[in-house]
Design a protein around this motif. Structure first.
Motif, PDB file in Angstrom:
ATOM      1  N   ARG A 124       3.522   8.890   9.159  1.00  0.00           N
ATOM      2  CA  ARG A 124       4.344   8.702   7.961  1.00  0.00           C
ATOM      3  C   ARG A 124       3.518   8.322   6.732  1.00  0.00           C
ATOM      4  O   ARG A 124       4.076   8.128   5.654  1.00  0.00           O
ATOM      5  CB  ARG A 124       5.404   7.615   8.208  1.00  0.00           C
ATOM      6  CG  ARG A 124       6.413   7.969   9.278  1.00  0.00           C
ATOM      7  CD  ARG A 124       7.134   9.267   9.002  1.00  0.00           C
ATOM      8  NE  ARG A 124       7.850   9.267   7.731  1.00  0.00           N
ATOM      9  CZ  ARG A 124       8.532  10.300   7.277  1.00  0.00           C
ATOM     10  NH1 ARG A 124       8.580  11.428   7.960  1.00  0.00           N
ATOM     11  NH2 ARG A 124       9.171  10.238   6.117  1.00  0.00           N
ATOM     12  N   LEU A 125       2.204   8.207   6.891  1.00  0.00           N
ATOM     13  CA  LEU A 125       1.352   7.860   5.762  1.00  0.00           C
ATOM     14  C   LEU A 125       1.443   8.941   4.684  1.00  0.00           C
ATOM     15  O   LEU A 125       1.424  10.131   4.975  1.00  0.00           O
ATOM     16  CB  LEU A 125      -0.097   7.725   6.242  1.00  0.00           C
ATOM     17  CG  LEU A 125      -1.107   7.168   5.241  1.00  0.00           C
ATOM     18  CD1 LEU A 125      -0.805   5.711   4.916  1.00  0.00           C
ATOM     19  CD2 LEU A 125      -2.523   7.292   5.819  1.00  0.00           C
ATOM     20  N   ASN A 126       1.559   8.510   3.449  1.00  0.00           N
ATOM     21  CA  ASN A 126       1.645   9.439   2.307  1.00  0.00           C
ATOM     22  C   ASN A 126       2.847  10.373   2.414  1.00  0.00           C
ATOM     23  O   ASN A 126       2.771  11.544   2.029  1.00  0.00           O
ATOM     24  CB  ASN A 126       0.361  10.258   2.187  1.00  0.00           C
ATOM     25  CG  ASN A 126      -0.860   9.389   1.930  1.00  0.00           C
ATOM     26  OD1 ASN A 126      -0.788   8.408   1.187  1.00  0.00           O
ATOM     27  ND2 ASN A 126      -1.983   9.735   2.557  1.00  0.00           N
ATOM     28  N   ALA A 168       7.214   7.976   0.103  1.00  0.00           N
ATOM     29  CA  ALA A 168       8.079   6.817  -0.117  1.00  0.00           C
ATOM     30  C   ALA A 168       7.486   5.840  -1.127  1.00  0.00           C
ATOM     31  O   ALA A 168       8.218   5.178  -1.871  1.00  0.00           O
ATOM     32  CB  ALA A 168       8.341   6.106   1.209  1.00  0.00           C
ATOM     33  N   ASP A 169       6.167   5.747  -1.162  1.00  0.00           N
ATOM     34  CA  ASP A 169       5.523   4.784  -2.058  1.00  0.00           C
ATOM     35  C   ASP A 169       5.562   5.208  -3.525  1.00  0.00           C
ATOM     36  O   ASP A 169       5.305   4.392  -4.414  1.00  0.00           O
ATOM     37  CB  ASP A 169       4.063   4.575  -1.633  1.00  0.00           C
ATOM     38  CG  ASP A 169       3.944   3.823  -0.317  1.00  0.00           C
ATOM     39  OD1 ASP A 169       4.919   3.154   0.068  1.00  0.00           O
ATOM     40  OD2 ASP A 169       2.875   3.908   0.318  1.00  0.00           O
ATOM     41  N   CYS A 206      15.030   7.929  -7.604  1.00  0.00           N
ATOM     42  CA  CYS A 206      15.317   9.354  -7.739  1.00  0.00           C
ATOM     43  C   CYS A 206      14.279  10.192  -6.997  1.00  0.00           C
ATOM     44  O   CYS A 206      14.578  11.259  -6.455  1.00  0.00           O
ATOM     45  CB  CYS A 206      15.334   9.743  -9.215  1.00  0.00           C
ATOM     46  SG  CYS A 206      15.695  11.477  -9.513  1.00  0.00           S
ATOM     47  N   GLY A 207      13.047   9.674  -6.925  1.00  0.00           N
ATOM     48  CA  GLY A 207      11.976  10.400  -6.267  1.00  0.00           C
ATOM     49  C   GLY A 207      12.117  10.497  -4.763  1.00  0.00           C
ATOM     50  O   GLY A 207      11.304  11.170  -4.112  1.00  0.00           O
ATOM     51  N   LYS A 210       9.043  13.043   2.537  1.00  0.00           N
ATOM     52  CA  LYS A 210       8.972  13.953   3.690  1.00  0.00           C
ATOM     53  C   LYS A 210      10.032  13.576   4.718  1.00  0.00           C
ATOM     54  O   LYS A 210      10.078  12.443   5.181  1.00  0.00           O
ATOM     55  CB  LYS A 210       7.585  13.878   4.328  1.00  0.00           C
ATOM     56  CG  LYS A 210       7.422  14.757   5.559  1.00  0.00           C
ATOM     57  CD  LYS A 210       6.036  14.551   6.175  1.00  0.00           C
ATOM     58  CE  LYS A 210       5.887  15.369   7.459  1.00  0.00           C
ATOM     59  NZ  LYS A 210       4.563  15.137   8.079  1.00  0.00           N
ATOM     60  N   PRO A 211      10.909  14.505   5.102  1.00  0.00           N
ATOM     61  CA  PRO A 211      11.916  14.188   6.120  1.00  0.00           C
ATOM     62  C   PRO A 211      11.269  13.927   7.481  1.00  0.00           C
ATOM     63  O   PRO A 211      10.144  14.371   7.751  1.00  0.00           O
ATOM     64  CB  PRO A 211      12.786  15.451   6.173  1.00  0.00           C
ATOM     65  CG  PRO A 211      12.504  16.182   4.901  1.00  0.00           C
ATOM     66  CD  PRO A 211      11.083  15.871   4.562  1.00  0.00           C
ATOM     67  N   PHE A 212      11.985  13.225   8.338  1.00  0.00           N
ATOM     68  CA  PHE A 212      11.507  12.994   9.699  1.00  0.00           C
ATOM     69  C   PHE A 212      11.692  14.240  10.562  1.00  0.00           C
ATOM     70  O   PHE A 212      10.867  14.540  11.408  1.00  0.00           O
ATOM     71  CB  PHE A 212      12.251  11.809  10.330  1.00  0.00           C
ATOM     72  CG  PHE A 212      11.736  10.471   9.880  1.00  0.00           C
ATOM     73  CD1 PHE A 212      10.827   9.778  10.647  1.00  0.00           C
ATOM     74  CD2 PHE A 212      12.169   9.909   8.686  1.00  0.00           C
ATOM     75  CE1 PHE A 212      10.339   8.542  10.244  1.00  0.00           C
ATOM     76  CE2 PHE A 212      11.687   8.677   8.272  1.00  0.00           C
ATOM     77  CZ  PHE A 212      10.772   7.993   9.049  1.00  0.00           C
TER      78      PHE A 212
END
Length: 436
Positions: A166-168, A171-172, A205-206, A211-213
């Motif tokens: 899940r890195l990058n 979400a951040d 909003c972003g 990336k979906p799971f």
């Protein structure tokens, strides 16, 4: 000497090597009859602990709470870490992130507790003290032997593998404000959120680009357009939410008010409670338990990615804006009321269509129906306010969850209905394709 920085994926592979080397150097344990209950209580305890950690972050004084987008992602990561850890002791389904030789001598409880603890601390660092305390208490109950050592190392590797995957993921960098417009129907800021940054935590909003799971794209199940402002159907929805969803409604029944208030909790939290309630009643084993919880939270997390995609496409105004500015909507069957406020004030500061709560509820119900092979499963759940409601099926709960947002004054009926259909598609897709 130059300081070399290694990625989480590299670190997880080192841990995997440690697991395998330790296991290889130990005497092969005497084969025993498989116990599919081993680790189940730990899975349920840490699933609940993740919801407690989220709840602990709510601040009644400032109004701060963890947004459902972030909450859903956190739950998915924690439950997938537990899933990979348990599945690497005795593999019953496809792994999510951890690719390793099986470690049958590892303690399921130690592996699950460590995976959940490490994942939870990583995604909710503010709750480290709470997670550490629970972890030490649970680990102390496990006998100090090689199985415990293997379990701890395996759990660490599982958490790091999921976190590395899940890195990058976006979400951040998803903290961007929702765009507003000036035309009739366009989303506009709603009180008290009269502009970004909404106390620094509401601008997501972003999230449409996260990336979906499991979904292939955020728009895989994108809904069609909302009702035309000049249509009779829009006027019907407008007048319904104006009458039933207002703070001073004279026609909303006591049960409708109770429904609105009961489902105010974030979807990921309350549908975790549904799953735990049914799993306990059904007596499912550890592998089935952890797989369901992982599937459920993958679907919930992807629901919010998909929600933000559709909301950004249509940028539709909330009922509060529609009712205040009805004189400009071109519909003779709608009338403005500049004093109208939603029953559950304030409503979330993003676009109205489609209802994210309805999407998440539809997705959860679809996963649960698929897993148990039936919709007709009775259960009782309690919300954060201590209120209790009972249901005869998953779809009954999902429908009530959905319409609650109209009773709260947040959404038009069409938005809740379309959202639930979209959620059902997402949940069905995840159930059919993930962790097979």
């Amino acid at each position: 000497m130059k300081n070399v920085q290694h990625s989480p994926l590299f670190a997880s592979r080192l841990l995997l090597l440690g697991v395998l080397l330790v296991a290889a150097c130990q005497k092969t344990p005497t084969p025993t009859e498989p116990n599919d209950n081993a680790g189940r209580d730990a899975v349920l305890a840490w699933n609940q602990a993740s919801t407690v950690a989220i709840t602990r972050m709510t601040n009644p004084t400032t109004g701060f709470f963890v947004l459902p987008h972030i909450e859903g992602r956190a739950y998915a990561i924690v439950n997938l870490a537990m899933y990979d850890a348990l599945n690497s002791i005795e593999q019953k389904n496809a792994p999510y992130a951890l690719q390793t030789s099986l470690v049958p001598g590892a303690s399921p409880d130690a592996a699950v507790c460590t995976a959940a603890h490490d994942a939870l601390v990583a995604v909710l660092p503010a709750q480290k003290a709470y997670a550490d305390s629970l972890y030490q208490a649970m680990l102390a109950k496990i006998g100090a032997d090689n199985a415990k050592t293997l379990g701890v190392t395996l759990g660490q590797a599982a958490a790091q593998a999921v976190l590395a995957k899940r890195l990058n993921d976006g979400a951040d960098v998803a903290q961007t404000p929702f765009p507003i417009g000036t035309n009739p129907g366009d989303y506009q800021y709603t009180p008290p959120f009269d502009g970004p940054p909404f106390n620094g935590y509401y601008a997501l909003c972003g999230w449409k680009d996260v990336k979906p799971f499991m979904l292939t794209t955020a728009g895989q199940f994108r809904v069609g357009p909302p009702l035309a402002l000049t249509s009779a159907a829009y006027a019907t929805d407008f007048n319904e939410v104006k009458a039933l969803g207002g703070g001073t409604s004279a026609t909303r029944t006591a049960d409708q008010a109770a429904i609105a208030q009961f489902w105010l909790n974030n979807s990921g939290l309350i549908w975790n409670r549904v799953a735990r309630s049914v799993l306990a009643a059904q007596g499912q084993g550890a592998h089935a338990t952890v797989r369901l919880l992982a599937l459920l939270q993958m679907a919930e997390a992807d629901s919010y990615v998909a929600m933000c995609d559709s909301k950004f496409i249509y940028k539709r105004w909330r009922p509060i804006t529609a009712i205040h500015l009805a004189a400009n909507d071109g519909n003779a069957d709608t009338a403005p009321d500049g004093a109208w406020l939603p029953f559950a004030f304030p409503n979330p500061p993003d676009a109205e269509y489609p209802s994210g709560h309805s999407i998440a509820g539809g997705a959860a119900a679809a996963v649960l129906k698929s897993f148990f092979g039936t919709d007709a499963v009775p259960f009782t759940i309690t919300n954060n306010a201590g209120k209790i409601r009972s249901y005869s099926s998953f779809s009954q709960a999902a429908a009530e969850n959905s319409i609650s947002r109209m009773y709260a004054g947040y959404h038009f009926r069409n938005s809740t209905a379309q959202g639930q259909v979209m959620g059902d598609q997402i949940g069905a897709y995840v159930a059919a394709n993930a962790l097979k």
